[in-house]
Design a protein around this motif. Sequence first.
Motif, short mmCIF file in Angstrom:
data_model
loop_
_atom_site.label_atom_id
_atom_site.label_comp_id
_atom_site.label_asym_id
_atom_site.label_seq_id
_atom_site.Cartn_x
_atom_site.Cartn_y
_atom_site.Cartn_z
N VAL A 182 46.52 76.27 -51.27
CA VAL A 182 47.66 75.35 -51.24
C VAL A 182 47.41 74.20 -52.22
CG1 VAL A 182 48.97 73.72 -49.82
CG2 VAL A 182 48.26 75.93 -48.87
N ARG A 183 48.39 73.98 -53.10
CA ARG A 183 48.35 72.91 -54.10
C ARG A 183 47.17 73.02 -55.07
NH1 ARG A 183 52.28 69.29 -53.30
NH2 ARG A 183 53.24 69.15 -51.22
N ALA A 184 46.56 74.19 -55.15
CA ALA A 184 45.47 74.38 -56.10
C ALA A 184 46.02 74.43 -57.52
CB ALA A 184 44.71 75.66 -55.79
N ASN A 185 45.22 73.97 -58.48
CA ASN A 185 45.60 74.01 -59.89
C ASN A 185 44.89 75.19 -60.54
OD1 ASN A 185 46.13 73.66 -62.58
ND2 ASN A 185 45.63 71.48 -62.62
N ALA A 210 46.65 85.48 -49.11
CA ALA A 210 46.28 84.10 -49.46
C ALA A 210 47.50 83.18 -49.30
CB ALA A 210 45.76 84.03 -50.89
N ASP A 211 47.22 81.90 -49.13
CA ASP A 211 48.26 80.88 -49.01
C ASP A 211 48.27 80.09 -50.31
OD1 ASP A 211 50.11 78.99 -48.28
OD2 ASP A 211 49.19 78.55 -46.34
N MET A 212 49.30 80.31 -51.14
CA MET A 212 49.38 79.66 -52.45
C MET A 212 50.59 78.73 -52.53
SD MET A 212 48.25 82.83 -54.94
CE MET A 212 47.65 81.75 -56.25
N VAL A 213 50.99 78.16 -51.40
CA VAL A 213 52.15 77.28 -51.36
C VAL A 213 51.91 76.08 -52.30
CG1 VAL A 213 53.50 75.71 -49.91
CG2 VAL A 213 52.82 77.96 -49.03
N ASN A 214 52.89 75.86 -53.17
CA ASN A 214 52.87 74.73 -54.11
C ASN A 214 51.69 74.74 -55.07
OD1 ASN A 214 55.29 73.56 -53.16
ND2 ASN A 214 54.20 72.55 -51.50
N ALA A 215 51.10 75.90 -55.30
CA ALA A 215 50.04 76.01 -56.30
C ALA A 215 50.67 76.01 -57.70
CB ALA A 215 49.23 77.28 -56.08
N SER A 216 49.85 75.67 -58.69
CA SER A 216 50.32 75.68 -60.08
C SER A 216 49.61 76.80 -60.82
CB SER A 216 50.02 74.33 -60.74
OG SER A 216 50.51 74.30 -62.07
N LEU A 217 50.40 77.71 -61.42
CA LEU A 217 49.85 78.87 -62.11
C LEU A 217 50.48 79.01 -63.50
CD1 LEU A 217 50.36 79.91 -58.82
CD2 LEU A 217 48.77 81.60 -59.71
N PHE A 262 48.57 90.67 -54.77
CA PHE A 262 49.14 89.56 -54.00
C PHE A 262 49.83 90.11 -52.75
CE2 PHE A 262 49.05 88.10 -58.41
CZ PHE A 262 48.57 86.79 -58.31
N ARG A 263 49.27 91.10 -52.14
CA ARG A 263 49.92 91.74 -50.99
C ARG A 263 49.99 90.77 -49.80
NH1 ARG A 263 50.04 97.47 -51.48
NH2 ARG A 263 50.10 97.68 -49.24
N GLY A 264 51.23 90.47 -49.39
CA GLY A 264 51.42 89.56 -48.26
C GLY A 264 51.09 88.11 -48.56
N THR A 265 50.96 87.75 -49.81
CA THR A 265 50.60 86.39 -50.20
C THR A 265 51.80 85.45 -50.10
OG1 THR A 265 48.97 87.28 -51.72
CG2 THR A 265 49.59 84.99 -52.05
N ARG A 266 51.57 84.25 -49.61
CA ARG A 266 52.62 83.22 -49.56
C ARG A 266 52.55 82.41 -50.86
NH1 ARG A 266 54.19 80.26 -45.01
NH2 ARG A 266 52.85 78.57 -45.72
N LEU A 304 52.78 92.89 -55.75
CA LEU A 304 53.40 91.82 -54.97
C LEU A 304 54.01 92.35 -53.68
CD1 LEU A 304 55.00 90.15 -58.07
CD2 LEU A 304 53.48 88.93 -56.52
N THR A 305 53.46 93.44 -53.17
CA THR A 305 53.97 94.03 -51.94
C THR A 305 53.98 93.01 -50.80
OG1 THR A 305 53.15 96.22 -52.56
CG2 THR A 305 53.61 95.85 -50.22
N ASP A 306 55.15 92.81 -50.20
CA ASP A 306 55.34 91.92 -49.04
C ASP A 306 54.98 90.47 -49.31
OD1 ASP A 306 56.19 94.08 -47.46
OD2 ASP A 306 54.15 94.55 -46.84
N ALA A 307 54.87 90.08 -50.57
CA ALA A 307 54.65 88.66 -50.89
C ALA A 307 55.92 87.87 -50.59
CB ALA A 307 54.25 88.50 -52.35
N VAL A 308 55.75 86.56 -50.35
CA VAL A 308 56.88 85.72 -49.97
C VAL A 308 57.02 84.58 -50.99
CG1 VAL A 308 57.93 84.30 -48.18
CG2 VAL A 308 56.46 86.22 -47.54
#
Length: 220
Positions: free
Chosen positions: A98-101, A115-122, A132-136, A152-156
Amino acid sequence: MVGEIMSSGARENWEPRTLPVDPEATGRLREWLTEEGFSLFGVELDFRGADLSGGDFSSSWFTDSVLAGVRLAGAVLYRADLQSADLTGADLTGADLVRANLDRALLRSARLDGADMVNASLHGVDASRASFRGTRIMGASLYGADMRGADLTDAVLFQNAFKVSVDDSTTVRGLTGSVFGPISLFSGESSREMGGAELEAWVAERGGKVEVIAPGSPPQ
């Protein structure tokens, strides 16, 4: 972020399962483990060979570091700086990003399932053949990200800046959410931009369901 107080928790009773091969990286980890409350400064260090699963690396610095093949399953990398880090083939299953750069990081063939990648910068990330299976990935910014061959199977997604490169080997089955396009669809050496209803249809044909938000639309 250097010297920032870390969240309490995993680190107090945590040790790496395997230390890096490089003695400088091992020394830095050991120093950090004996310190009270400071984030790890791992800039330009080589952590290959390490198993750092479950560690709390909140707000730590891994800029330009080598983490290729490193196990970071379940690790906490909240607000960590991973700019230009080499995470090729790394295992980040269930990690907190989360919020990782991660701008300009190498994520080729990395595993980020769950993994939880909410508001990450990529921005400018090479995530070709990454999983990224099931990754937020909700609210994350993906500008110029290479996701050719990614799974990206089941990613959100949710209102993601999603200017990525994909090809017919990119898997989007079960992908859901909303994005700002367009994406670049590659076929061999040629590519074309695809957005709006065409992008929605392309995802739907492959088993996903996303809403493409028109530029300038107000947040939902």
